[in-house]
Design a protein around this motif. Structure first.
Motif, mmCIF file in Angstrom:
data_model
loop_
_atom_site.group_PDB
_atom_site.id
_atom_site.type_symbol
_atom_site.label_atom_id
_atom_site.label_comp_id
_atom_site.label_asym_id
_atom_site.label_seq_id
_atom_site.Cartn_x
_atom_site.Cartn_y
_atom_site.Cartn_z
ATOM 1 N N THR A 42 -71.358 -31.066 -76.362
ATOM 2 C CA THR A 42 -70.628 -31.530 -75.184
ATOM 3 C C THR A 42 -70.494 -30.376 -74.199
ATOM 4 O OG1 THR A 42 -68.426 -30.900 -75.973
ATOM 5 C CG2 THR A 42 -69.257 -33.098 -76.643
ATOM 6 N N HIS A 44 -67.725 -29.080 -73.372
ATOM 7 C CA HIS A 44 -66.557 -28.282 -73.726
ATOM 8 C C HIS A 44 -66.998 -26.865 -74.088
ATOM 9 C CE1 HIS A 44 -62.495 -27.636 -75.220
ATOM 10 N NE2 HIS A 44 -63.041 -27.001 -76.240
ATOM 11 N N SER A 47 -65.790 -27.920 -69.495
ATOM 12 C CA SER A 47 -65.114 -29.100 -68.950
ATOM 13 C C SER A 47 -63.597 -28.916 -68.892
ATOM 14 C CB SER A 47 -65.457 -30.331 -69.784
ATOM 15 O OG SER A 47 -65.071 -30.127 -71.138
ATOM 16 N N THR A 54 -70.374 -36.453 -64.687
ATOM 17 C CA THR A 54 -71.321 -36.693 -65.781
ATOM 18 C C THR A 54 -72.637 -35.952 -65.557
ATOM 19 O OG1 THR A 54 -70.290 -38.805 -66.283
ATOM 20 C CG2 THR A 54 -72.534 -38.488 -67.090
ATOM 21 N N GLN A 57 -71.891 -32.344 -66.436
ATOM 22 C CA GLN A 57 -71.702 -32.217 -67.885
ATOM 23 C C GLN A 57 -73.036 -32.302 -68.614
ATOM 24 O OE1 GLN A 57 -68.627 -34.389 -69.947
ATOM 25 N NE2 GLN A 57 -67.271 -34.368 -68.153
ATOM 26 N N THR A 58 -73.900 -33.218 -68.182
ATOM 27 C CA THR A 58 -75.204 -33.364 -68.830
ATOM 28 C C THR A 58 -76.024 -32.090 -68.705
ATOM 29 O OG1 THR A 58 -75.158 -35.741 -68.392
ATOM 30 C CG2 THR A 58 -77.297 -34.781 -68.961
ATOM 31 N N VAL A 61 -74.649 -29.511 -71.125
ATOM 32 C CA VAL A 61 -75.037 -29.840 -72.498
ATOM 33 C C VAL A 61 -76.509 -29.509 -72.741
ATOM 34 C CG1 VAL A 61 -75.253 -31.692 -74.193
ATOM 35 C CG2 VAL A 61 -73.246 -31.602 -72.704
ATOM 36 N N THR A 87 -69.428 -42.342 -72.090
ATOM 37 C CA THR A 87 -68.217 -43.150 -72.181
ATOM 38 C C THR A 87 -68.230 -44.300 -71.176
ATOM 39 O OG1 THR A 87 -67.084 -41.608 -70.710
ATOM 40 C CG2 THR A 87 -66.790 -41.288 -73.097
ATOM 41 N N LEU A 118 -64.923 -39.846 -76.514
ATOM 42 C CA LEU A 118 -65.451 -38.631 -77.133
ATOM 43 C C LEU A 118 -64.262 -37.774 -77.556
ATOM 44 C CD1 LEU A 118 -68.419 -37.994 -74.687
ATOM 45 C CD2 LEU A 118 -68.542 -38.851 -77.034
ATOM 46 N N LEU A 123 -64.331 -35.506 -71.387
ATOM 47 C CA LEU A 123 -65.760 -35.551 -71.681
ATOM 48 C C LEU A 123 -66.314 -36.947 -71.436
ATOM 49 C CD1 LEU A 123 -65.803 -33.432 -74.945
ATOM 50 C CD2 LEU A 123 -66.507 -32.714 -72.646
ATOM 51 N N THR A 124 -67.464 -37.006 -70.766
ATOM 52 C CA THR A 124 -68.117 -38.285 -70.482
ATOM 53 C C THR A 124 -69.481 -38.405 -71.139
ATOM 54 O OG1 THR A 124 -69.069 -37.420 -68.430
ATOM 55 C CG2 THR A 124 -66.924 -38.522 -68.256
ATOM 56 N N GLU A 126 -72.074 -36.786 -74.562
ATOM 57 C CA GLU A 126 -72.382 -35.944 -75.715
ATOM 58 C C GLU A 126 -73.828 -36.228 -76.084
ATOM 59 O OE1 GLU A 126 -70.961 -35.093 -80.334
ATOM 60 O OE2 GLU A 126 -69.525 -35.880 -78.873
#
Length: 143
Positions: A42, A44, A47, A54, A57-58, A61, A87, A118, A123-124, A126
């Motif tokens: 993720t 994290h 985040s 998203t 975040q992607t 990741v 999510t 998640l 988090l949106t 993983e």
């Protein structure tokens, strides 16, 4: 005659770019033979430090996955499959845009699944990634 199979070599891969918590009950990355096996990644803790959509975040990741694969001795081209958990399925276009911006063709195989939650509420996305040493998708033929 009964021949016992030889045990496959297993290596625990660590990198400072993707810290592994000393309290964790999982490994971020193992190399089992030629297979690179990773825990779901993720965005994290990034985040928690800033608000990331998203798409962002992607990319975080995918960067972690790349860093683990490189620490294992592979490259981005070694990544053969992704299982992506979001999510909100409406975020599929953001995930797709991040994949296009991160990978060259041919892209890794992929599955996209919507989940109810998640591990942390911000988090949106993983991603589970599968990779193999000695493989480079950028050298693929056909299509």
């Amino acid at each position: 005659m009964n021949h016992a199979a030889s045990p496959v070599a297993v290596r625990h891969v660590k990198t400072d770019k993707v810290p592994e918590l000393t309290t964790a009950t999982w490994s971020n990355c193992l190399v089992v033979g030629d297979e690179i096996v990773m825990s779901g990644m993720t965005a994290h803790p990034a985040s928690r430090q800033q608000t990331l959509d998203t798409y962002q975040q992607t990319l975080v990741v995918l960067g972690k996955i790349r860093d683990l694969v490189e620490a294992a001795g592979g490259s981005v081209g070694s990544i053969t499959k992704l299982v992506i958990y979001v999510t909100d399925i409406a975020h599929k276009d953001e995930v797709g845009r991040a994949r296009r911006d991160f990978f060259g063709t041919p892209y890794p195989c992929s599955t996209l699944v919507a989940v109810s939650a998640l591990v942390f509420p911000e988090l949106t996305v993983e991603i589970d990634a599968f990779a193999r040493l000695g493989v480079d998708l950028r050298q693929a033929v056909g299509g």
